[in-house]
Motif scaffolding. Structure first.
Motif, PDB file in Angstrom:
ATOM      1  N   LEU A  28      29.965  29.886  40.648  1.00  0.00           N
ATOM      2  CA  LEU A  28      30.855  29.274  41.628  1.00  0.00           C
ATOM      3  C   LEU A  28      32.315  29.564  41.296  1.00  0.00           C
ATOM      4  O   LEU A  28      33.103  29.963  42.172  1.00  0.00           O
ATOM      5  CB  LEU A  28      30.596  27.768  41.676  1.00  0.00           C
ATOM      6  N   ARG A  29      32.690  29.380  40.050  1.00  0.00           N
ATOM      7  CA  ARG A  29      34.081  29.618  39.666  1.00  0.00           C
ATOM      8  C   ARG A  29      34.444  31.097  39.796  1.00  0.00           C
ATOM      9  O   ARG A  29      35.560  31.442  40.199  1.00  0.00           O
ATOM     10  CB  ARG A  29      34.304  29.108  38.240  1.00  0.00           C
ATOM     11  N   GLU A  30      33.490  31.968  39.470  1.00  0.00           N
ATOM     12  CA  GLU A  30      33.744  33.401  39.611  1.00  0.00           C
ATOM     13  C   GLU A  30      33.934  33.778  41.078  1.00  0.00           C
ATOM     14  O   GLU A  30      34.862  34.525  41.439  1.00  0.00           O
ATOM     15  CB  GLU A  30      32.585  34.193  39.017  1.00  0.00           C
ATOM     16  N   ALA A  31      33.082  33.236  41.954  1.00  0.00           N
ATOM     17  CA  ALA A  31      33.183  33.565  43.379  1.00  0.00           C
ATOM     18  C   ALA A  31      34.478  33.033  43.983  1.00  0.00           C
ATOM     19  O   ALA A  31      35.112  33.700  44.818  1.00  0.00           O
ATOM     20  CB  ALA A  31      31.976  32.996  44.124  1.00  0.00           C
ATOM     21  N   LEU A  32      34.897  31.850  43.573  1.00  0.00           N
ATOM     22  CA  LEU A  32      36.158  31.300  44.081  1.00  0.00           C
ATOM     23  C   LEU A  32      37.339  32.179  43.676  1.00  0.00           C
ATOM     24  O   LEU A  32      38.272  32.395  44.469  1.00  0.00           O
ATOM     25  CB  LEU A  32      36.349  29.871  43.568  1.00  0.00           C
ATOM     26  N   ARG A  33      37.298  32.699  42.445  1.00  0.00           N
ATOM     27  CA  ARG A  33      38.365  33.614  42.012  1.00  0.00           C
ATOM     28  C   ARG A  33      38.337  34.896  42.833  1.00  0.00           C
ATOM     29  O   ARG A  33      39.378  35.386  43.295  1.00  0.00           O
ATOM     30  CB  ARG A  33      38.219  33.931  40.519  1.00  0.00           C
ATOM     31  N   ASP A  34      37.155  35.443  43.034  1.00  0.00           N
ATOM     32  CA  ASP A  34      37.036  36.714  43.754  1.00  0.00           C
ATOM     33  C   ASP A  34      37.529  36.599  45.197  1.00  0.00           C
ATOM     34  O   ASP A  34      38.074  37.561  45.753  1.00  0.00           O
ATOM     35  CB  ASP A  34      35.588  37.193  43.734  1.00  0.00           C
ATOM     36  N   TYR A  35      37.325  35.438  45.813  1.00  0.00           N
ATOM     37  CA  TYR A  35      37.733  35.254  47.212  1.00  0.00           C
ATOM     38  C   TYR A  35      39.126  34.625  47.329  1.00  0.00           C
ATOM     39  O   TYR A  35      39.565  34.278  48.423  1.00  0.00           O
ATOM     40  CB  TYR A  35      36.716  34.388  47.959  1.00  0.00           C
ATOM     41  N   GLY A  36      39.809  34.487  46.223  1.00  0.00           N
ATOM     42  CA  GLY A  36      41.162  33.966  46.239  1.00  0.00           C
ATOM     43  C   GLY A  36      41.253  32.484  46.571  1.00  0.00           C
ATOM     44  O   GLY A  36      42.268  32.026  47.108  1.00  0.00           O
ATOM     45  N   LEU A  37      40.203  31.734  46.256  1.00  0.00           N
ATOM     46  CA  LEU A  37      40.163  30.314  46.608  1.00  0.00           C
ATOM     47  C   LEU A  37      40.261  29.396  45.394  1.00  0.00           C
ATOM     48  O   LEU A  37      40.111  28.179  45.527  1.00  0.00           O
ATOM     49  CB  LEU A  37      38.860  30.000  47.360  1.00  0.00           C
ATOM     50  N   ALA A  38      40.515  29.959  44.244  1.00  0.00           N
ATOM     51  CA  ALA A  38      40.476  29.166  43.018  1.00  0.00           C
ATOM     52  C   ALA A  38      41.480  28.018  43.028  1.00  0.00           C
ATOM     53  O   ALA A  38      41.236  26.965  42.431  1.00  0.00           O
ATOM     54  CB  ALA A  38      40.715  30.063  41.799  1.00  0.00           C
ATOM     55  N   VAL A  79      30.379  30.166  49.213  1.00  0.00           N
ATOM     56  CA  VAL A  79      31.827  30.359  49.130  1.00  0.00           C
ATOM     57  C   VAL A  79      32.343  31.135  50.333  1.00  0.00           C
ATOM     58  O   VAL A  79      33.334  30.742  50.979  1.00  0.00           O
ATOM     59  CB  VAL A  79      32.206  31.059  47.817  1.00  0.00           C
ATOM     60  N   GLU A  80      31.686  32.228  50.668  1.00  0.00           N
ATOM     61  CA  GLU A  80      32.172  33.079  51.758  1.00  0.00           C
ATOM     62  C   GLU A  80      31.984  32.420  53.123  1.00  0.00           C
ATOM     63  O   GLU A  80      32.920  32.358  53.941  1.00  0.00           O
ATOM     64  CB  GLU A  80      31.453  34.427  51.744  1.00  0.00           C
ATOM     65  N   VAL A  81      30.780  31.924  53.369  1.00  0.00           N
ATOM     66  CA  VAL A  81      30.460  31.423  54.704  1.00  0.00           C
ATOM     67  C   VAL A  81      31.044  30.030  54.949  1.00  0.00           C
ATOM     68  O   VAL A  81      31.604  29.755  56.006  1.00  0.00           O
ATOM     69  CB  VAL A  81      28.932  31.421  54.925  1.00  0.00           C
ATOM     70  N   HIS A  82      30.929  29.147  53.969  1.00  0.00           N
ATOM     71  CA  HIS A  82      31.383  27.772  54.185  1.00  0.00           C
ATOM     72  C   HIS A  82      32.844  27.578  53.770  1.00  0.00           C
ATOM     73  O   HIS A  82      33.677  27.175  54.576  1.00  0.00           O
ATOM     74  CB  HIS A  82      30.483  26.799  53.421  1.00  0.00           C
ATOM     75  N   LEU A  83      33.163  27.874  52.524  1.00  0.00           N
ATOM     76  CA  LEU A  83      34.495  27.563  52.025  1.00  0.00           C
ATOM     77  C   LEU A  83      35.570  28.498  52.582  1.00  0.00           C
ATOM     78  O   LEU A  83      36.728  28.098  52.721  1.00  0.00           O
ATOM     79  CB  LEU A  83      34.497  27.594  50.501  1.00  0.00           C
TER      80      LEU A  83
END
Length: 534
Positions: A28-38, A79-83
């Motif tokens: 989860l933390r990795e995906a948030l970083r990758d999508y610029g949402l951290a 992360v991509e679809v919801h957040l």
């Protein structure tokens, strides 16, 4: 750091750990970083979010959307679809009637007192507990109230023990306060060994500071300077979080010497148990704490006058203690506004078995059993019919559909020859075999009997052997009556509740499902357990 526009609450409890929550959190933390949402999405590790049997559970707020059985490979989609795009992922979403305002409400509208912080705060961060009003009740007790006034407030609230017996807490505290001697103890019984019961574990995992605060209040009220939490040894996460909470409380001056410069000193230690079910009985627990074999003591004397090391001792269950801070802050009248006149407050239950939404819930005392099963538990799965409800844990009683309107409080259940017990509610549909269910209970009690007294040691073994004859189709009807007779002798003659309480499940099962037992005894096929006839 910008204010978070969304929060992801991740339940980190024992069930989630076994399901691999650490890997989900890392993904989860990795995906948030990758999508610029951290910096836009805050990840909060909290206690249970309510549902049970759903693996890793997380909730997205302010949307009030819950996901269950989340695997690391599912995280990027969430992360991509919801957040990122704002569309919940339907295939992972747990069903709810509407967006959920608070975590516990996924299992229906509840009255949360004991569980108010569970699934809301980070249980390993004392700052979050303080932000929710934590330790204000302790400050009020130490700086504004005399010990006798604390006891009187608890007594007027009508708080009864939530460990099963329902004894008035204020009466117990007053007895220890009045007992002679300068050395006294407060002991928290967290040795939760009842099958199907895990409410205390989830409370310790989700809000450990609440228990520390309550114990310090109890210590001040009764005149004790030392507290001990006796925790089931398998509860590794509870033990870890309690130790962390203790260190934080000491660092903040909320435990130890001269707390809040009040002149009152109190500290707590944690002791893991060794797995004996009988140590849930308070005198056996005290024997274990003293380094002896966990055998129940003959009473009287009672722990309130001669407890740990022979000193006056308060022994309270986790859930009982968890009510104390709110009683002091909000008052006895507020507490009595909940529940029933003779059983005020709320009760925490674990709903298990053939329900759509198993999990942890808290409702007011006196809530009908029907509401617990069909409103909070979502009813039975696959449209099956209700066959039985085992309420109160393994030492509880079997109820049927005819009993659904009974109110869940100490007094109402007594009218049905049932008990609240540990708060476990095991729901069984028409595929369940009550003969096999009772056999599991009998084998458990035989295994856990400490062997100290003959009625329990011999009685549990004889009950299992009689049951085996019934299960094999090699028994007469007299075997059923013999089982009832044995449990009655055990109820009257056993030294502790382990032997005494078997009368409830045996008698209720044989009374309400006698034809099913007779069919087994005579070797007839059983559609529930797929048993073939001779």
């Amino acid at each position: 750091m910008r204010p978070a526009r969304a929060q992801v609450l991740v339940a980190v409890d024992e069930e989630a750990r076994q399901a691999g929550v650490e890997r989900v959190l890392a993904a989860l933390r990795e995906a948030l970083r990758d999508y610029g949402l951290a910096e836009e999405v805050q990840v909060i590790e909290t206690g249970t979010l309510g549902p049970s049997g759903q693996g890793v559970v997380l909730a997205v707020y302010p949307d009030g959307v819950f996901y269950g059985r989340v695997q690391p490979q599912d995280v990027r989609e969430i992360v991509e679809v919801h957040l990122l795009k704002g569309r919940p992922v339907a295939r992972l979403r747990l069903p709810t009637a509407a967006p959920v305002a608070r975590p516990g409400e996924i299992l229906g509208r509840q009255t949360r007192v004991v569980l108010r912080n569970v699934g809301v705060i980070d249980p390993e961060n004392i700052e979050e507990y303080l932000a929710q009003g934590g330790y204000e009740a302790l400050a009020k007790a130490l700086l504004e109230m005399k010990p006798e006034e604390v006891i009187e407030e608890v007594r007027r609230a009508g708080l009864r023990g939530r460990g099963g017996a329902g004894f008035p807490t204020g009466v117990k505290w007053a007895a220890v306060r009045q007992a002679p001697g300068p050395e006294k103890y407060v002991v928290c019984n967290a040795d939760e060994g009842e099958p199907g019961t895990f409410k205390d574990r989830l409370l310790l995992e989700g809000d450990p500071h609440r228990i520390l605060e309550a114990m310090a209040i109890a210590g001040y009220a009764v005149g004790a300077q030392r507290g001990i939490i006796y925790v089931r040894g398998e509860y590794t996460l509870s033990l870890r979080r309690l130790e962390r909470a203790l260190a934080q409380a000491r660092a903040y001056g909320l435990l130890g010497e001269n707390i809040l410069e009040s002149g009152f000193s109190f500290d707590i230690e944690v002791r893991p148990g060794a797995g004996a079910y009988v140590c849930g009985e308070e005198t056996a627990l005290l024997e274990s704490l003293e380094g002896k074999r966990g055998w129940p003591r003959i009473r009287p004397p009672y722990p309130v006058t001669r407890g740990l090391w022979g000193k006056p001792t308060v022994v309270n269950n986790v859930e009982t203690l968890a009510n104390v801070p709110d009683i002091l802050l909000r008052g006895a009248a507020w507490f009595r506004s909940l529940g029933t006149p003779t059983c005020p407050g709320t009760k925490v239950y674990t709903i298990l078995g053939h329900v759509r939404f198993p999990g942890l819930v808290e409702v007011e005392m006196g809530t009908p059993l029907r509401a617990l099963i069909y409103e909070l538990g979502g009813g039975l799965r696959d449209g099956r019919a209700l066959k039985a409800v085992l309420i109160g844990g393994a030492a509880g009683a079997f109820l049927t559909a005819e009993d659904l309107d009974v109110r869940l409080d100490f007094d109402s259940l007594a009218g049905k020859a049932a008990v609240l017990g540990s708060g476990a509610v095991l729901v069984m549909d028409d595929t369940a075999c009550i003969v096999d269910m009772l056999g599991s209970i009998l084998r458990f009690f035989r295994h856990e009997s400490c062997g100290q007294c003959v009625p329990c040691r011999a009685g549990t073994d004889l009950l299992v052997r009689l049951w085996e004859g019934i299960r094999r189709g090699q028994a007469q009807e007299e075997a059923l009556d013999r089982m009832v007779e044995i449990t009655e002798v055990m109820r009257q003659a056993s030294l502790c509740p382990l032997g005494q309480s078997l009368a409830l499940p045996v008698r209720s099962a044989l009374e309400k499902f006698r034809p099913e037992f007779l069919g087994h005894a005579r070797g007839a096929p059983c559609p529930s357990c797929r048993r073939e006839g001779p």
